[in-house]
Design a protein around this motif. Sequence first.
Motif, PDB file in Angstrom:
ATOM      1  N   SER A 204      44.306  42.423  47.472  1.00 19.53           N
ATOM      2  CA  SER A 204      44.605  41.787  46.191  1.00 19.53           C
ATOM      3  C   SER A 204      44.783  40.277  46.300  1.00 19.53           C
ATOM      4  CB  SER A 204      45.846  42.416  45.569  1.00 19.53           C
ATOM      5  OG  SER A 204      46.881  42.409  46.507  1.00 19.53           O
ATOM      6  N   LYS A 243      33.128  47.659  48.622  1.00 20.09           N
ATOM      7  CA  LYS A 243      33.664  48.849  47.960  1.00 20.09           C
ATOM      8  C   LYS A 243      33.233  50.125  48.681  1.00 20.09           C
ATOM      9  CE  LYS A 243      34.355  51.087  43.589  1.00 20.09           C
ATOM     10  NZ  LYS A 243      33.871  51.404  42.258  1.00 20.09           N
ATOM     11  N   ASP A 405      41.065  38.964  42.340  1.00 20.39           N
ATOM     12  CA  ASP A 405      41.417  39.967  41.332  1.00 20.39           C
ATOM     13  C   ASP A 405      40.274  40.956  41.146  1.00 20.39           C
ATOM     14  OD1 ASP A 405      43.794  38.745  40.985  1.00 20.39           O
ATOM     15  OD2 ASP A 405      43.323  37.798  39.059  1.00 20.39           O
ATOM     16  N   ALA A 406      39.040  40.424  41.099  1.00 23.53           N
ATOM     17  CA  ALA A 406      37.873  41.297  40.926  1.00 23.53           C
ATOM     18  C   ALA A 406      37.776  42.273  42.091  1.00 23.53           C
ATOM     19  CB  ALA A 406      36.597  40.457  40.827  1.00 23.53           C
ATOM     20  N   ASN A 409      40.357  44.922  41.603  1.00 21.42           N
ATOM     21  CA  ASN A 409      39.929  45.862  40.561  1.00 21.42           C
ATOM     22  C   ASN A 409      38.906  46.851  41.092  1.00 21.42           C
ATOM     23  OD1 ASN A 409      41.568  44.838  38.631  1.00 21.42           O
ATOM     24  ND2 ASN A 409      40.005  43.472  37.744  1.00 21.42           N
ATOM     25  N   GLN A 413      41.287  49.824  41.728  1.00 25.94           N
ATOM     26  CA  GLN A 413      41.254  50.475  40.411  1.00 25.94           C
ATOM     27  C   GLN A 413      39.915  51.161  40.167  1.00 25.94           C
ATOM     28  OE1 GLN A 413      44.062  50.172  38.661  1.00 25.94           O
ATOM     29  NE2 GLN A 413      44.993  48.611  39.971  1.00 25.94           N
ATOM     30  N   ALA A 415      37.012  49.926  39.689  1.00 27.24           N
ATOM     31  CA  ALA A 415      36.148  49.298  38.688  1.00 27.24           C
ATOM     32  C   ALA A 415      34.744  49.132  39.264  1.00 27.24           C
ATOM     33  CB  ALA A 415      36.711  47.939  38.281  1.00 27.24           C
ATOM     34  N   ALA A 420      33.501  44.025  37.264  1.00 27.93           N
ATOM     35  CA  ALA A 420      34.676  43.289  37.738  1.00 27.93           C
ATOM     36  C   ALA A 420      34.323  41.820  37.956  1.00 27.93           C
ATOM     37  CB  ALA A 420      35.196  43.911  39.030  1.00 27.93           C
ATOM     38  N   GLU A 423      33.820  39.984  34.647  1.00 29.68           N
ATOM     39  CA  GLU A 423      35.124  39.691  34.061  1.00 29.68           C
ATOM     40  C   GLU A 423      35.727  38.438  34.719  1.00 29.68           C
ATOM     41  OE1 GLU A 423      39.333  41.973  33.746  1.00 29.68           O
ATOM     42  OE2 GLU A 423      37.567  43.255  33.987  1.00 29.68           O
TER      43      GLU A 423
END
Lengths: 438, 280
Positions: A204, A243, A405-406, A409, A413, A415, A420, A423
């Motif tokens: 994060s 990811k 942050d992306a 996410n 999260q 995303a 992400a 955003e």
Amino acid sequence: MKPWKTMLAGALSVSMLAACGGNDDAEGGADGETDPDEVSGEITVWGWNVAASSMEIAIEGFQEEYPDVEVTVEDIGREDLYDRLTVGLAAGGSGLPDVTMVETDRLDNYIAEFPDGFVNLSEYGFDDHEDKFAESKIETMKNNDGDFVAAPWDIGPAGVFYNIPLFEEAGVDPDDIETWDDFIAAGETILDETGAQMVPIDISADDALFRMMMNLQGTYYFDEDGNIDLHNEEGQQALATIKEMREKDLVANADGWDGTVTATVNNQVATVPFGVWYAGTIMDQAPEQEGEWGVFKLPAFEEGGNRDANLGGSDLTVINGSDNEQAAYAFVEYFTTDSDAQVNALSEYGIFPSLLEAYDDPFFEEEDEYFNNEPIWSLFADISEGVLPANYTSDYARALRYSSDAQANALLQDADPAEALREAADMIANETQRDINE
Amino acid sequence: MTNNKNKTTTILKKTGLYTLLGIGVFLSMFPFYWMFIGATNPSGAIFSMPPNLVPGDHFFENLRNLNENVGIWRVIMNSLIITLTFTVVSVMICSAAGFAFAKYQFKGRDPIFFMLLLAIMIPYHVTLIPLFELMANVGWLNTYQAVILPHLAYPFAIFLMRQNMRSIPDSLLEAARVDGAGEMRIFFTVVLPTMRPALAAVAIFLFMFQWNNFLWPLVVLGDSSMYTLPVALSSLVGMSRIDYGQIMLGTTLSTLPIMVFFLLLQRQFISGILGGSVKE
């Protein structure tokens, strides 16, 4: 005196100072040709930690050329240096040194905030040294007019530090890892065989791996025109790769810097992809693991693709308003362009030069005992020459926050990486008024 | 039978209580112990998993390195000079101001007090640059007074003293006045002695504030021979090369004066809390 009164008085004096500011442009030395014996004075230099030490050991050599210049190096913590620099520049130059180091990715921000804060080194003739440095480094040293406002010092060619016993136990050969797909496959094998995860990421708060992956593909948060670009195809591919690692349980979520070091020295992760400066950290914090660490190049995104990237680096600037500007420039020029000074900084303190001729020094061929007798310095030298340029811009810090942050996410999260990043791009645009590449 | 049962429940109760207290003590002491472990071991040792809980033999080496890097004794002296001077003077100023706000009637008292409350809400960082500019213009960069002066009239401490002084009966002050005591004498011989617990609380608060004060001393004390402890410790944190042994040792040293100061004033402090509730 009541605080609000002092505040009022202070505010008044700031505006007064601002009104009569904009003084001293570079005096003299415009031709860049001065006799070293005529340069004299006392100068103060700011740096942190080992960087300060490596400038300290260069003073002797400097004084052989400039016998009448006295140099004092002050060792200040990294964040502390920026706090003091910002306050000093905002207050019109009080309490500042003559020379200070600034990290490359923060430089644009300082120049944008304080355009008159730093001396134009081109007026002193630094342009003559332009082709002595790695190309990707040079562009980041210049202001919008193409003049040097900082002299390039160290760079952070990135590699993958790997834990040799874990690789051997799992039967993985680091030479076989050429692409990120190979890297993930190797990670799965190592996880099965040893239980160790592949990479530590402070999910994060820091997106270092993401940045290296973007740089590998020749892109960054912003394109060369300063437009927001992190959500492009390359960015999406990078975040999707990270990811995928997370989904296969290859990512150790490290809590900050200390968490990363803890994971590194306790065999919890098999690799740490980082800048060359991490070599010093491993040696300092795990002296007993001598011979257990090696380095290979970052994997590429496709077979035969680019494996050279950079993470970090810093530069020297001369502060405008220095009483001994000429002497300050002399030190900056000597330190950044003298091969011996740069090689000493590397061999004593692990600070990697961007001065290309330094790479010809025999030190680079030496095998490093700590790193399993591999000649890691020549490997990093090789990497640094192939690095693609990145445009950090004055909004680097903001972009880094939203990019992290992306990453959080996408990884925590679940995303979609593309969404992400889009955003994040929107948030950056909102805050910086920069254009978004569609 | 019943007696036995009672005994068992008391024992159970006590066991539970002491277990809870034990956990509390452990939780509050462990960080200090951990700091001590870090201070006596080489840098990388605090990263080991499982954690190493045995004190090492690197204490003197860490001390030597720390002294070489930041001149720790000089730095401790700086911190003590600044903090003690600040605490003594500030306690005087804040209690005098608190007394005036609590007990004197003068024009504009309430608006001024209101502005004081507002001053509590001004973030520290807002005043940083103007104050720095002021110090630079006066030529006080790198001096003790640059750290000591700006926060001497500490709004929160004034507020605290004012609230406490309101409890002094007006009749007491009247009686002193009738007996011919001047205002100064009343303040020093009548007001302050009754306020000892509050003074102790404010003194501890101000001492801790200044002892731990970081950003302002960092900015205004440029010369490393003038550094205070927090500034010197922070200067050890470079980028990727950090010697945690030195830092932990420095941190350990920096907690000692606060402990001593607190223990010295603790009796006042606690008697303040218990004041009036127990008759001896």
